[in-house]
Enzyme design. Structure first.
Site, mmCIF file in Angstrom:
data_model
loop_
_atom_site.group_PDB
_atom_site.id
_atom_site.type_symbol
_atom_site.label_atom_id
_atom_site.label_comp_id
_atom_site.label_asym_id
_atom_site.label_seq_id
_atom_site.Cartn_x
_atom_site.Cartn_y
_atom_site.Cartn_z
ATOM 1 N N ASN A 45 0.837 -1.195 0.000
ATOM 2 C CA ASN A 45 0.000 0.000 0.000
ATOM 3 C C ASN A 45 0.878 1.254 0.000
ATOM 4 O O ASN A 45 1.959 1.282 0.595
ATOM 5 C CB ASN A 45 -1.023 -0.002 1.144
ATOM 6 C CG ASN A 45 -0.445 -0.214 2.529
ATOM 7 O OD1 ASN A 45 0.575 -0.876 2.676
ATOM 8 N ND2 ASN A 45 -1.103 0.343 3.528
ATOM 9 N N GLU A 47 0.276 5.118 0.714
ATOM 10 C CA GLU A 47 -0.654 6.141 1.185
ATOM 11 C C GLU A 47 -0.249 7.519 0.684
ATOM 12 O O GLU A 47 0.865 7.728 0.207
ATOM 13 C CB GLU A 47 -0.715 6.116 2.721
ATOM 14 C CG GLU A 47 -1.351 4.837 3.224
ATOM 15 C CD GLU A 47 -1.552 4.803 4.727
ATOM 16 O OE1 GLU A 47 -2.312 3.937 5.180
ATOM 17 O OE2 GLU A 47 -0.948 5.628 5.448
ATOM 18 N N CYS A 56 -4.004 0.739 -2.840
ATOM 19 C CA CYS A 56 -3.946 -0.518 -2.101
ATOM 20 C C CYS A 56 -2.835 -1.411 -2.664
ATOM 21 O O CYS A 56 -2.499 -1.343 -3.855
ATOM 22 C CB CYS A 56 -5.262 -1.281 -2.230
ATOM 23 S SG CYS A 56 -6.690 -0.428 -1.548
ATOM 24 N N GLU A 58 -2.940 -4.523 -3.389
ATOM 25 C CA GLU A 58 -3.417 -5.426 -4.437
ATOM 26 C C GLU A 58 -3.405 -4.744 -5.804
ATOM 27 O O GLU A 58 -2.998 -5.330 -6.804
ATOM 28 C CB GLU A 58 -4.835 -5.903 -4.126
ATOM 29 C CG GLU A 58 -4.971 -6.654 -2.816
ATOM 30 C CD GLU A 58 -5.290 -5.767 -1.615
ATOM 31 O OE1 GLU A 58 -4.833 -4.600 -1.561
ATOM 32 O OE2 GLU A 58 -6.021 -6.245 -0.729
ATOM 33 N N CYS A 87 -10.214 -4.858 -0.433
ATOM 34 C CA CYS A 87 -11.379 -3.970 -0.377
ATOM 35 C C CYS A 87 -12.247 -4.185 -1.629
ATOM 36 O O CYS A 87 -11.841 -4.841 -2.588
ATOM 37 C CB CYS A 87 -10.928 -2.512 -0.257
ATOM 38 S SG CYS A 87 -10.306 -1.801 -1.786
ATOM 39 N N CYS A 90 -10.661 -3.166 -4.996
ATOM 40 C CA CYS A 90 -9.644 -4.111 -5.481
ATOM 41 C C CYS A 90 -10.285 -5.386 -6.008
ATOM 42 O O CYS A 90 -9.824 -5.951 -7.002
ATOM 43 C CB CYS A 90 -8.656 -4.442 -4.369
ATOM 44 S SG CYS A 90 -7.493 -3.108 -4.037
#
Ligand SMILES: [Zn+2]
Length: 133
Positions: A45, A47, A56, A58, A87, A90
């Site tokens: 991830n 941010e 993310c 993924e 999530c 994703c």
């Protein structure tokens, strides 16, 4: 997928997690995709101060895989402290390339534990526009 391949995929996700940029949430996630031809492509991830721009793990892994020419995948490992599942965003993005995908949810604390699910179970009614014909 044999046990050695599975363990290497999990280890790759755990290694990617150590490179996560999670300075706002402190919640680090690593992902590793196993391509149809056996390559492992990782993501973590990333941010951003504008939190909605956070990427993310993924989707970082999937974007790297697509950029490297991969379009078919066997499995995905996602490593985090609590073993979270991808999530919703994703899941939909993964479904773009995978009718089905084995997903290994790797929980690292308090002990290492992996739960296996399928993308179809995680996203049973994906968005797929019907064509007008
Ligand atoms: Zn996500």
């Amino acid at each position: 997928m044999d046990s050695e391949t599975r363990e290497k995929l999990i280890a790759a996700a755990q290694q990617a997690r150590t490179r996560a940029y999670a300075v706002y949430s402190g919640f680090t996630v690593g992902a590793a995709l196993l391509t149809a031809d056996g390559a492992r492509i990782t993501g973590c991830n990333v941010e951003n101060v504008s939190l909605g721009l956070t990427q993310c793990a993924e989707r970082v892994a999937l974007g790297r895989a697509i950029a490297e020419g991969h379009r078919e995948f066997q499995a995905l490992a996602v490593a985090s402290s609590t073993g979270v599942a991808p999530c919703g965003a994703c899941r939909q993005v993964l479904a773009e390339f995978c009718d089905e995908l084995r997903v290994l949810l790797v929980q690292e604390k308090p002990i290492l534990h992996t739960r296996e699910v399928s993308l179809l179970a995680l996203l049973p009614d994906r968005f797929e526009p019907k064509t007008d014909s």
